[in-house]
Motif scaffolding. Structure first.
Motif, mmCIF file in Angstrom:
data_model
loop_
_atom_site.group_PDB
_atom_site.id
_atom_site.type_symbol
_atom_site.label_atom_id
_atom_site.label_comp_id
_atom_site.label_asym_id
_atom_site.label_seq_id
_atom_site.Cartn_x
_atom_site.Cartn_y
_atom_site.Cartn_z
ATOM 1 N N SER A 217 -42.084 43.701 -19.474
ATOM 2 C CA SER A 217 -42.090 42.266 -19.786
ATOM 3 C C SER A 217 -42.203 42.020 -21.283
ATOM 4 N N GLN A 218 -41.918 40.792 -21.663
ATOM 5 C CA GLN A 218 -41.936 40.399 -23.068
ATOM 6 C C GLN A 218 -43.295 40.644 -23.716
ATOM 7 N N ASP A 219 -44.376 40.435 -22.978
ATOM 8 C CA ASP A 219 -45.713 40.658 -23.542
ATOM 9 C C ASP A 219 -46.216 42.079 -23.345
ATOM 10 N N GLY A 220 -45.420 42.928 -22.704
ATOM 11 C CA GLY A 220 -45.780 44.328 -22.523
ATOM 12 C C GLY A 220 -46.799 44.597 -21.442
ATOM 13 N N LYS A 221 -47.148 43.589 -20.639
ATOM 14 C CA LYS A 221 -48.212 43.768 -19.653
ATOM 15 C C LYS A 221 -47.705 44.081 -18.244
ATOM 16 N N LEU A 222 -46.423 43.899 -17.996
ATOM 17 C CA LEU A 222 -45.869 44.083 -16.657
ATOM 18 C C LEU A 222 -44.698 45.061 -16.687
ATOM 19 N N ILE A 223 -44.620 45.878 -15.655
ATOM 20 C CA ILE A 223 -43.503 46.795 -15.454
ATOM 21 C C ILE A 223 -42.817 46.418 -14.149
ATOM 22 N N ALA A 224 -41.523 46.147 -14.207
ATOM 23 C CA ALA A 224 -40.755 45.785 -13.010
ATOM 24 C C ALA A 224 -39.799 46.919 -12.667
ATOM 25 N N VAL A 225 -39.651 47.176 -11.366
ATOM 26 C CA VAL A 225 -38.774 48.244 -10.882
ATOM 27 C C VAL A 225 -37.818 47.658 -9.853
ATOM 28 N N SER A 226 -36.520 47.961 -10.006
ATOM 29 C CA SER A 226 -35.526 47.490 -9.039
ATOM 30 C C SER A 226 -35.243 48.586 -8.024
ATOM 31 N N ASN A 227 -35.101 48.179 -6.768
ATOM 32 C CA ASN A 227 -34.982 49.148 -5.686
ATOM 33 C C ASN A 227 -33.750 48.900 -4.818
ATOM 34 N N TYR A 228 -33.104 50.006 -4.445
ATOM 35 C CA TYR A 228 -32.129 49.986 -3.355
ATOM 36 C C TYR A 228 -32.864 49.966 -2.017
ATOM 37 N N VAL A 229 -33.898 50.811 -1.925
ATOM 38 C CA VAL A 229 -34.679 50.932 -0.695
ATOM 39 C C VAL A 229 -36.155 50.880 -1.061
ATOM 40 N N PRO A 230 -36.937 49.916 -0.533
ATOM 41 C CA PRO A 230 -36.428 48.737 0.169
ATOM 42 C C PRO A 230 -35.815 47.784 -0.836
ATOM 43 N N GLY A 231 -34.832 47.011 -0.470
ATOM 44 C CA GLY A 231 -34.173 46.141 -1.428
ATOM 45 C C GLY A 231 -35.119 45.119 -2.024
ATOM 46 N N GLY A 232 -35.205 45.069 -3.338
ATOM 47 C CA GLY A 232 -36.068 44.096 -3.990
ATOM 48 C C GLY A 232 -36.600 44.619 -5.305
ATOM 49 N N VAL A 233 -37.569 43.897 -5.860
ATOM 50 C CA VAL A 233 -38.200 44.248 -7.128
ATOM 51 C C VAL A 233 -39.707 44.292 -6.919
ATOM 52 N N LYS A 234 -40.333 45.336 -7.431
ATOM 53 C CA LYS A 234 -41.785 45.415 -7.445
ATOM 54 C C LYS A 234 -42.261 45.390 -8.893
ATOM 55 N N VAL A 235 -43.370 44.686 -9.117
ATOM 56 C CA VAL A 235 -43.895 44.485 -10.466
ATOM 57 C C VAL A 235 -45.316 45.022 -10.524
ATOM 58 N N PHE A 236 -45.620 45.787 -11.577
ATOM 59 C CA PHE A 236 -46.890 46.490 -11.694
ATOM 60 C C PHE A 236 -47.577 46.151 -13.012
ATOM 61 N N ASP A 237 -48.894 46.275 -13.010
ATOM 62 C CA ASP A 237 -49.679 46.179 -14.231
ATOM 63 C C ASP A 237 -49.356 47.391 -15.112
ATOM 64 N N ALA A 238 -48.980 47.165 -16.362
ATOM 65 C CA ALA A 238 -48.528 48.254 -17.217
ATOM 66 C C ALA A 238 -49.640 49.248 -17.540
ATOM 67 N N HIS A 239 -50.889 48.797 -17.521
ATOM 68 C CA HIS A 239 -52.003 49.693 -17.833
ATOM 69 C C HIS A 239 -52.395 50.541 -16.626
ATOM 70 N N SER A 240 -52.613 49.898 -15.496
ATOM 71 C CA SER A 240 -53.159 50.593 -14.328
ATOM 72 C C SER A 240 -52.109 51.038 -13.331
ATOM 73 N N LEU A 241 -50.906 50.489 -13.415
ATOM 74 C CA LEU A 241 -49.833 50.659 -12.428
ATOM 75 C C LEU A 241 -50.228 50.115 -11.047
ATOM 76 N N GLU A 242 -51.153 49.165 -11.029
ATOM 77 C CA GLU A 242 -51.465 48.482 -9.776
ATOM 78 C C GLU A 242 -50.407 47.426 -9.486
ATOM 79 N N LEU A 243 -50.082 47.254 -8.196
ATOM 80 C CA LEU A 243 -49.046 46.311 -7.797
ATOM 81 C C LEU A 243 -49.494 44.877 -8.104
ATOM 82 N N VAL A 244 -48.615 44.128 -8.781
ATOM 83 C CA VAL A 244 -48.878 42.739 -9.129
ATOM 84 C C VAL A 244 -48.077 41.792 -8.250
ATOM 85 N N ALA A 245 -46.803 42.120 -8.000
ATOM 86 C CA ALA A 245 -45.945 41.250 -7.205
ATOM 87 C C ALA A 245 -44.874 42.077 -6.507
ATOM 88 N N ASP A 246 -44.518 41.653 -5.299
ATOM 89 C CA ASP A 246 -43.454 42.278 -4.524
ATOM 90 C C ASP A 246 -42.431 41.186 -4.221
#
Length: 392
Positions: free
Chosen positions: A109-138
């Motif tokens: 993300s622009q502020d460097g706090k979020l990491i987003a990953v695009s997936n074929y399986v399962p289809g969608g995007v998952k977003v993680f905390d950049a420090h802890s890699l804890e799931l933020v949004a599915d």
């Protein structure tokens, strides 16, 4: 006479400091992906050498990486759904998780706090905390007609305003996920944008998101300054449908180059680099090249393009003058040149030669090879300076 007495704790601190590695910055570091051995090398562009190899990163057959804004950490996205946080200073894996079944890239993300990953399986995007890699949004993608699968997601980029933008291959959509108000994103969906968007890129200023279409000719363009205008079609002759030759490898749209108000585009299935006016997005020229181009990389000063090719011409790299559109050099670095990366100021170009098991360093001004480094089936090369660029 004044005597200086060192207390025991002070002595211990000094001895500890003497045994530690000296402090250094990370601005000249990067990664080379070794796709066949689940490993990456940490490279030093100032010294022109590799510093360390890190193993255990899973399936790296289509791996990419982004960097934390302090340029200390690299986040590597593996095809097996692996998300790996690599510490460039400690030269080790900091954290790793399997977040999906088939991943095709990611963004920070622009502020460097979020990491987003695009997936074929399962289809969608998952977003993680950049420090802890804890799931933020599915963010699940559109459910397909059979009711059992969701659309595959491609072309994920970061955008201004704390947004991620991505395309849905199977359902023909572009989505924008706005995280500017917290970790519950506001999703804006653009449907009917064209058949099978297969990859995308965003212009360096973060204004235009461009998705290539595999199922028909043309590209889908979203103006992020004016999303209310919707998605429009540009470059109507660009694409898979009218290709005169078999397509051996689809070009990566992140390999587009913009220089001197011109966009240079690898043509699909043709031996051409297409030229567009980057203000009107109308085609102005087509440059004949040696094969089907995959990446068109601009030297940071915009004067040169370096172009690599799909099989059977993937042992070649051609250099194009952006002012005259002439091919000024035809190089043969070796078999299977997969990727090219300029250092931030353009004094070096690094390229991977997979089938020769080496990475080469070139001077893009003299067109001379500076160094050759051993690497196991290298593919992507990523410098930490990407941390300060939009869309990387």
């Amino acid at each position: 006479m004044i005597r200086h007495v060192l207390l025991p704790a002070t002595c211990a601190l000094l001895l500890s400091a003497c045994t530690q590695a000296p402090l250094r910055g990370t601005g000249d570091l990067g990664l080379v992906v070794e796709r066949a051995s689940a490993s990456v090398q940490i490279i030093d562009s100032s010294a022109g050498k590799a510093l360390a190899r890190i193993d255990g990163l899973g399936d790296l057959s289509h791996a990419s990486a982004v960097f934390s804004r302090d340029q200390r950490y690299a986040y590597v996205f593996g095809r097996d759904g692996g998300l790996t946080k690599v510490d460039l200073l400690q030269q080790r894996i900091d954290k790793r998780l399997i977040q999906g079944g088939n991943s095709i890239g990611g963004a920070i993300s622009q502020d460097g706090k979020l990491i987003a990953v695009s997936n074929y399986v399962p289809g969608g995007v998952k977003v993680f905390d950049a420090h802890s890699l804890e799931l933020v949004a599915d963010i699940p993608a559109t459910l397909l007609a059979d009711g059992t699968k969701r659309s595959r997601v491609v072309g994920l980029v970061d955008a201004p305003g704390q947004r991620f933008v991505f395309s849905l291959f199977d359902s023909g959509e572009i989505w924008s996920a706005d995280f500017s108000h917290g970790n519950t994103p506001q999703i804006t969906r653009f449907t009917g944008i064209g058949q099978q968007p297969y990859d995308a890129f965003i212009t360096a200023d973060g204004r235009y998101y461009m998705a290539g279409l595999f199922g028909e000719d043309g590209m889908a363009q979203l103006d992020l300054w004016h999303p209310e205008h919707g998605v429009k079609r540009v470059l109507g002759d660009y694409g898979r449908g009218q290709a005169k030759l078999p397509v051996y490898k689809m070009p990566h749209l992140e390999g587009w180059a913009v220089a001197d108000n011109q966009a240079f585009v690898p043509a699909v299935g043709r031996h051409q680099v297409l030229v567009m006016d980057a203000r009107t997005w109308q085609q102005t020229d087509a440059i004949a090249v040696a094969g089907q181009p995959v990446f068109v990389s601009a030297r940071p000063d915009g004067r040169q393009l370096w172009v690599n090719f799909a099989y059977p011409d993937n042992d070649r790299v051609q250099v194009i003058d952006t002012e005259t559109h002439n091919v000024i050099a035809d190089l043969k670095p070796g078999p299977a040149v997969l990727h090219m990366e300029f250092t931030a100021r353009g004094d070096q170009l690094w390229l991977s030669v997979r089938d020769a098991n080496q990475v080469q360093v070139w001077d893009p001004y003299s067109l001379k090879r500076l160094a050759t480094l051993p690497a196991t089936a290298p593919s992507g090369i990523f410098f930490s300076s990407r941390a300060q660029q939009m869309g990387y």
